[in-house]
Scaffold this active site. Structure first.
Site, PDB file in Angstrom:
ATOM      1  N   PHE A  43      -7.331  23.455  -9.950  1.00 41.47           N
ATOM      2  CA  PHE A  43      -5.951  23.394 -10.420  1.00 41.47           C
ATOM      3  C   PHE A  43      -5.818  23.934 -11.838  1.00 41.47           C
ATOM      4  O   PHE A  43      -6.604  23.582 -12.715  1.00 41.47           O
ATOM      5  CB  PHE A  43      -5.453  21.949 -10.360  1.00 41.47           C
ATOM      6  CG  PHE A  43      -4.070  21.738 -10.905  1.00 41.47           C
ATOM      7  CD1 PHE A  43      -2.970  22.286 -10.277  1.00 41.47           C
ATOM      8  CD2 PHE A  43      -3.880  20.988 -12.051  1.00 41.47           C
ATOM      9  CE1 PHE A  43      -1.684  22.086 -10.774  1.00 41.47           C
ATOM     10  CE2 PHE A  43      -2.607  20.778 -12.559  1.00 41.47           C
ATOM     11  CZ  PHE A  43      -1.511  21.331 -11.919  1.00 41.47           C
ATOM     12  N   ASN A 138      -3.051  13.097 -13.027  1.00 41.66           N
ATOM     13  CA  ASN A 138      -2.016  14.068 -12.696  1.00 41.66           C
ATOM     14  C   ASN A 138      -2.155  14.249 -11.195  1.00 41.66           C
ATOM     15  O   ASN A 138      -2.952  15.070 -10.738  1.00 41.66           O
ATOM     16  CB  ASN A 138      -2.242  15.381 -13.441  1.00 41.66           C
ATOM     17  CG  ASN A 138      -1.143  16.400 -13.179  1.00 41.66           C
ATOM     18  OD1 ASN A 138      -0.324  16.224 -12.271  1.00 41.66           O
ATOM     19  ND2 ASN A 138      -1.110  17.459 -13.955  1.00 41.66           N
ATOM     20  N   PRO A 139      -1.451  13.448 -10.389  1.00 35.81           N
ATOM     21  CA  PRO A 139      -1.745  13.366  -8.956  1.00 35.81           C
ATOM     22  C   PRO A 139      -1.443  14.665  -8.215  1.00 35.81           C
ATOM     23  O   PRO A 139      -0.545  15.422  -8.605  1.00 35.81           O
ATOM     24  CB  PRO A 139      -0.829  12.231  -8.478  1.00 35.81           C
ATOM     25  CG  PRO A 139       0.269  12.170  -9.479  1.00 35.81           C
ATOM     26  CD  PRO A 139      -0.337  12.569 -10.788  1.00 35.81           C
TER      27      PRO A 139
END
Length: 205
Positions: A43, A138-139
Site C-alpha cells: 500500500f 489504517n484499515p
C-alpha cells in the site's frame, strides 16, 4: 484499453504476484527523520499516504506497555510509535509477506529493533493471547467492511481496560467504521479531521 489489476494483486493478500520493484521514501514525521524501503505490491509505495500521516501525527501513545499496528504495510505507523516511545514495545502485523519483509528491513533501517518487531498474519492471527494498551491501524477498506468490522471488534477483545483503538479512515467512508466502534466500545471520538480523513478513537472501559 487499460485493464484493471487482478484481485490477487491487491496489497492485502498473503503473497503479491507483481514483480518486485523497490523504492525509498525519506520523510519527517513527529519532528523526526525516517526512511522507509517500499516496493510494488504494498500500500502507498511512493509516499506516506495522507491518512497514515494524519494518524501518525495525532496518535496518542502510552509511555510504556504494548502497542499493536494492524495491517502495518512497510511499517510507518509502528516504527514511528517505537521511535518516539522507546519504552513502549510495538508489534506490527500484516498478511502480506512482502510488506512484512519490508517492515522488518525498516525496523533495522530506523534503529528501533530494540522495541519493535514484525509478525505475519491476518489481523490478529500472529498475536493470539496478547493484550495491548493501544491498537493502531489504517484499515484496508478495499478488503471490504467485513474485514474492517473484524479488525474493530477484535481490537476490543485484545485491549486491556483503559486501552484505545485508534484508526484513520476517509471521511466519506467513515460512517460504518464509526458504527462498528460504537457497537464494540460504546463510544467513539473523532480525534482529528484533515485532508479528507478522520482519526477515530475508542477506549475500552
Amino acid at each position: 484499453m487499460r485493464m484493471r489489476p487482478r484481485r490477487h494483486d491487491h496489497y492485502y493478500v498473503r503473497r503479491p504476484s507483481s514483480p518486485l520493484r523497490l523504492g525509498l521514501i525519506r520523510t519527517r514525521l513527529r519532528d523526526r527523520y525516517f526512511e522507509f524501503l517500499t516496493a510494488s505490491g504494498v500500500f502507498s509505495k511512493k509516499k506516506i499516504d495522507l491518512g497514515t500521516r494524519l494518524l501518525i501525527e495525532v496518535m496518542e501513545l502510552p509511555e510504556e506497555g504494548l502497542a499493536l499496528d494492524v495491517g502495518c504495510g512497510y511499517g510507518a505507523i509502528g516504527i514511528v510509535a517505537a521511535a518516539i516511545r522507546p519504552r513502549l514495545r510495538v508489534i506490527m502485523t500484516d498478511v502480506n509477506e512482502r510488506a512484512v519483509w519490508l517492515a522488518r528491513k525498516n525496523v533495522e533501517r530506523n534503529l528501533v529493533s530494540s522495541n519493535a518487531e514484525v509478525r505475519q498474519g491476518f489481523l490478529y492471527e500472529a498475536v493470539e493471547g496478547l493484550e495491548f494498551d493501544v491498537i493502531l491501524s489504517n484499515p484496508p477498506i478495499a478488503a471490504g467492511m467485513r474485514v474492517v468490522e473484524a479488525l474493530i471488534k477484535g481490537a476490543h477483545e485484545r485491549l486491556r481496560p483503559g486501552g484505545s483503538l485508534q484508526i484513520v479512515v476517509r471521511s466519506k467512508l467513515s460512517s460504518r467504521p464509526r458504527s462498528f466502534m460504537e457497537e464494540a466500545f460504546g463510544e467513539v471520538e473523532v480525534v482529528e479531521r484533515k485532508s479528507g480523513y478522520r482519526v477515530l478513537k475508542s477506549i475500552k472501559r
